[in-house]
Enzyme design. Structure first.
Site, short mmCIF file in Angstrom:
data_model
loop_
_atom_site.label_atom_id
_atom_site.label_comp_id
_atom_site.label_asym_id
_atom_site.label_seq_id
_atom_site.Cartn_x
_atom_site.Cartn_y
_atom_site.Cartn_z
N ASP A 1 -9.16 2.59 2.11
CA ASP A 1 -8.65 3.27 0.91
C ASP A 1 -9.77 3.85 0.05
OD1 ASP A 1 -6.20 2.19 1.80
OD2 ASP A 1 -6.45 0.41 0.55
N GLU B 1 2.18 7.99 -0.34
CA GLU B 1 1.30 7.11 -1.11
C GLU B 1 -0.04 7.79 -1.31
OE1 GLU B 1 1.14 3.59 1.29
OE2 GLU B 1 0.21 4.60 2.99
#
Length: 502
Positions: free
Chosen positions: A15, A191
């Protein structure tokens, strides 16, 4: 094509989010239940990255002490505004959506303020927050509306799409109810939103398709941070699904101007191995790929593999532990200390099967890897292990007149025992490519668990490495190799780690 190393950050670093400040770049990644939390790396050339600190270095900054496995620090966004570093993140199943600030990205960072709903009743409900400011200085937090209610069914997810609120950063309260923006092409789990103003237009980058083989990046643009947004004609712009590329699961990207003004996208990916490329031993790592522009739309190149040379890390424990050391749901200083040139761990009744073991370790960074540790067990029992979580770990334990090689695989346990009556012993955990046998190679690697006793290296066991891969464990993290204690106290006088990606 890029000549930059790929992975950009080896091992469990998912991420990624990056920001350029002056002539330096700062990169933040997720850390989940490990502390210190949210590592920050810095580079001056986008090739060599130095770990300069963490956001969460004090008790209470992240509420991970009791989060379930897989919870904790999810998907940061790091930005710089009016001379201050800002980082927003979701402490999943912990404190909620948080906003941290620092004058220096190396820290110290603030305690972290919960971003409250407009009525102040609790945290804004969502994950993967992004923060951006418009020309008037209004702060926008854009996030993924995934509902974490403890009963998430991946086949019937409760998901509200990509949402956004204006936020008063003085009170950390949303100024409005969340509104929906744009949720991609219809794939599951939209997302990882990031919002940018580029050449007078606003671009919204998201991930969709889930963080596994279907992971993608899609982009939309509009004339204001609130939209409306139109999707790029070539969406999804990034995906390795159904391709033979050595880097899979590519997605969750963040755009930045790199060296010489070249646009780049940092993103996560995995390096799976086996005959069907089914098992990713190291979990999700940070990669980079070039971005080009045409007619106001970006194009993101496929991610190419360009591994770094092998490394050797030799630690004598004659200085405080560096920032690469992590512990589970508590800080390394809570479970380990440096005393007289040794790393000392004192047992507290927990084991590796517990949520908060007496364990301190470092990320496995290479696909082929060997760690050798000299341990003294004259006053206790413990050893060396590679950990994914409480249910998946492999290692060597010494004490009680024996050395035990142990594999804990999702509730199944296998042990191999060798007698040992001494105080000090060298323990070795090695992961190597499986030997070719003429058939389909059905695993990522093989663990070789060994000990050197009286000058003789004895291999106690070989364990199939696929059982400690992100696909088998369904983990968001990766392999962490470390020392642990379960009785009395143990100490280590040396640590040598060598690895390469051949």
């Amino acid at each position: 094509m890029t000549t930059l190393p790929n992975p950009l950050l080896n091992g469990f670093h998912p991420d990624p989010s990056v920001v350029k400040v002056g002539e330096e770049w700062f990169l933040a990644t997720s850390s989940f239940e490990y502390l210190p939390g949210i590592p920050i790396h810095r580079s001056r050339d986008f090739e060599t990255w130095e770990l300069i600190g963490h956001v969460a270095t004090r008790p209470g900054q992240l509420g991970v002490e009791n989060v379930p496995t897989g919870g904790g620090a999810w998907a940061p966004t790091i930005r710089h505004h009016d001379g201050v570093f800002h980082l927003v993140i979701t402490d999943a199943m912990g404190r909620g959506m948080l906003h941290f600030t620092a004058a220096d990205a190396a820290g110290p960072w603030s305690d972290g303020d919960v971003i409250l709903t407009h009525d102040g009743a609790g945290s804004v409900f969502g994950i993967d927050p992004d923060i951006v400011w418009d020309d008037a200085g209004t702060a926008y937090v854009t996030f993924s509306g995934l509902v974490l209610d403890g009963a998430l069914n991946p086949n019937e997810p409760t998901h509200l799409g990509i949402q956004q609120v204006k936020v008063d950063l003085d009170t950390h309260r949303a100024l409005e109810e969340p509104r929906s923006l744009w949720s991609g092409t219809g794939l599951m789990f939209p997302e990882a939103p990031h919002l940018y103003q580029i050449d007078g237009r606003w671009y919204l980058v998201i991930a969709e398709g889930g963080t596994e083989r279907g992971h993608t990046i899609s982009i939309a643009r509009g004339d204001a941070p609130e939209g409306p947004f139109e999707g790029a004609p070539g969406n999804p712009l990034v995906s390795a699904r159904s391709t033979p590329r050595p880097v899979q699961n590519t997605g969750h990207g963040d755009l930045v101007l790199g060296p010489d003004g070249q646009w780049l996208c940092v993103l996560l990916g995995v390096r799976p191995r086996s005959g069907t490329r089914a098992f990713s031993a190291l979990g999700r790592e940070t990669f980079v790929t070039p971005v080009s522009w045409s007619d106001g739309w970006p194009a993101i190149a496929p991610v190419e593999l360009n591994p770094r040379p092998g490394t050797r890390i030799d630690i004598a424990f004659d200085a405080p532990l560096d920032d690469e050391w992590v512990a589970v749901r508590r800080l390394p200083s809570d479970v380990a200390s440096i005393e007289d040139g040794r790393l000392v761990l004192a047992a507290d009744g927990s084991t590796l099967a517990d949520p908060r073991p007496v364990f301190v370790g470092r990320r496995q960074e290479h696909l082929s890897n060997e760690v050798t540790v000299r341990v003294d067990v004259s006053a206790g029992t413990g050893g060396l292990a590679v950990r994914y979580d409480e249910r998946f770990h492999v290692g060597l334990e010494v004490g009680g007149g024996r050395i035990v090689a142990r594999a804990a695989i999702g509730g199944l346990l296998q042990e191999w025992v060798h007698p040992f009556s001494g105080d000090e012993v060298d323990l070795h955990i090695v992961s190597r490519r499986p030997a070719g046998g003429g058939g389909l190679v059905s695993t990522s690697d093989v663990f070789h668990l060994a000990a050197t006793v009286a000058g003789e290296r004895i291999e106690l066991a070989q364990v199939d490495g696929r059982f400690l891969s992100s696909e088998v464990t369904e983990s968001f993290t990766g392999r962490v190799i470390g020392l642990y204690a379960i009785e009395g106290h143990i100490s280590a006088s040396s640590w040598v780690a060598e690895g390469n990606d051949e």
